[in-house]
Design an enzyme around this catalytic site. Structure first.
Site, short mmCIF file in Angstrom:
data_model
loop_
_atom_site.label_atom_id
_atom_site.label_comp_id
_atom_site.label_asym_id
_atom_site.label_seq_id
_atom_site.Cartn_x
_atom_site.Cartn_y
_atom_site.Cartn_z
CE1 TYR A 1 60.68 124.09 52.77
CE2 TYR A 1 60.08 126.32 53.41
CZ TYR A 1 60.10 124.97 53.66
OH TYR A 1 59.52 124.49 54.81
CG ASP B 1 50.49 120.85 63.29
OD1 ASP B 1 50.70 121.94 63.87
OD2 ASP B 1 51.15 120.48 62.29
CE1 TYR C 1 56.01 121.39 55.72
CE2 TYR C 1 55.01 122.89 57.29
CZ TYR C 1 56.13 122.39 56.67
OH TYR C 1 57.38 122.86 56.99
CE LYS D 1 54.13 128.10 61.09
NZ LYS D 1 55.39 128.54 60.48
#
Length: 428
Positions: free
Chosen positions: A17, A245, A144, A274
């Site tokens: 980003y 998710d 997201y 993660k």
């Protein structure tokens, strides 16, 4: 890192980003141990981000390191097509044991975004196996689910970092985000938008996907558990599979091992990533029900058409096995509970600050929503100078510290956040 390396990095390396022509400053980390990152100038800073939610036990954990060293002496990688190995079998046993009984077919991959892609592909192929060409998905706004294309298509199309790709993505269904927060009273009106969409389009929808309880990059908001319960009832009524998710929230972050446990509901597909390896190496899993797996496997094609090169990577499996071994000692429950209590005590008073809209806390997640946008370069520099690593975005300053953080170290994080709020130059 010498000046030559810094210059090379600035000129040639594209960071997340960030821009190649006007990149955000980068800080060189030479090593990490416990909750500390050691910079190239010798300064140690407290990591309040757990390396984007992943390093839940801190860095250089002896149990994780031992597992990695033991495995690498045998093999660091072997293809998973036509081959299996003990680390993968052991990890699958653990994941099936930890997750609800309904979830018992494990598909490995190498990142969270890919785990989402796999879940989407599973349901498209599931419906094809049933003779239906369903390809659209229903979710809620401000979500997201990753940066790959299918994952972007189910992330918020208007308010997300993916807005520029909108014309290239499938047009999925987006219901209004629930207003009832985790700690507030449930409002039945929160269900109206979702209910209208699923009633009208039930024969087009391949699946529903949600971040259970915690919406991450979409705004770090925590919605009411009843919402999940109501969504599950609707999905069951219309026979539409439900994907959760849990890539960010899985493995204890919200105070439950999995966030969906706050609502006591079970999805048809669960995506993990993660923290699965304790932040040591990239890895993910998509776990489906036997019904979905068998329907795909008994279909015309006869197998699920996906197979990442590093699927079932032995090194990652060994790390994940060791990570779960640490979690099963159940110290994380006390650690996360203590973090939550301290965050309430130290961040809640900031609600009175003139630059604060809201403070949200759940488990080992603390969020301060500001009135003004942060100046990323300035505030990052401020945090590092004051001995902490916090990476805000937009109007949000949030921390997701490692579970092993001490009260004193956590207090340093919260105090620096308070100091930042008092500095107008750090905001736009």
């Amino acid at each position: 890192m010498n000046q030559s390396d810094k210059n090379f990095d600035y000129k040639h390396i594209w960071h997340p980003y960030s821009s190649m022509t006007n990149p955000l400053p980068c800080y060189s980390v030479l090593s990490a141990k416990g909750v500390y990152l050691k910079l190239n100038n010798g300064k140690k800073i407290i990591d309040g981000m757990s390396s984007w939610w992943s390093a839940i036990h801190g860095y250089n954990h002896p149990v994780l390191n031992k597992a990695l060293k033991k495995q690498i002496k045998k093999m660091s990688h072997v293809m998973f097509g036509g081959i299996t190995h003990p680390s993968a079998v052991s990890l699958c046993r653990k994941l099936i044991y930890l997750t609800p009984k309904k979830l018992d077919c494990v598909f490995f991959s190498d990142s969270g975004s890919v785990a989402i892609e796999i879940a989407i592909k599973m349901l498209i192929q599931y419906w094809q196996s049933l003779g239906q060409k369903r390809k659209l998905f229903l979710t809620i706004r401000h979500g997201y689910h990753g940066d790959t294309f299918a994952a972007m298509s189910i992330s918020d199309p208007e308010n997300s970092i993916h807005k520029i790709y909108k014309k290239f993505l499938p047009k999925n269904f987006f219901a209004n985000v629930p207003i009832s927060s985790f700690h507030s009273k449930w409002n039945e009106n929160d269900l109206i938008s979702f209910k209208k969409i699923i009633e009208k389009n039930s024969l087009k929808i391949a699946g529903v996907i949600l971040e259970p309880i915690v919406q991450g990059v979409g705004g770090m908001k925590f919605y009411h558990p009843t919402y999940l319960k109501k969504i599950k009832v609707l999905c069951d009524y219309y026979c539409i599979p439900l994907i959760f998710d849990e890539i960010a929230t899985g493995f204890g972050r919200t105070g439950k091992l999995f966030a969906f446990e706050h609502a006591n509901v079970v999805p048809d597909i669960l995506c993990l990533g993660k923290a699965m390896t304790g932040g040591t190496i990239t890895f993910a899993a998509t776990i489906s029900s036997r019904h979905i797996a068998n329907t795909i496997s008994n279909g015309k094609i006869g197998c699920f058409m996906h197979g990442p090169t590093y699927m079932g990577n032995p090194l990652a499996c060994a790390a994940a096995n060791a990570n779960i071994k640490i979690l099963q000692k159940n110290k994380w429950q006390i650690q996360v509970s203590n973090i939550e209590k301290q965050l309430y005590k130290e961040l809640s008073p900031l609600l009175k600050h003139e630059n604060v809209i809201d403070v949200r806390i759940l488990g080992a997640i603390g969020v301060v929503e500001c009135v003004r946008l942060v100046n990323m370069a300035s505030i990052q520099n401020f945090f590092v100078k004051n001995g902490v690593w916090i990476r805000p975005f937009k109007k949000l300053i949030y921390i997701v510290p490692p579970y092993i953080i001490t009260p004193k170290e956590l207090n340093i994080l919260t105090n620096v956040i308070k100091e930042a709020l008092d500095n107008p130059s750090l905001f736009i």
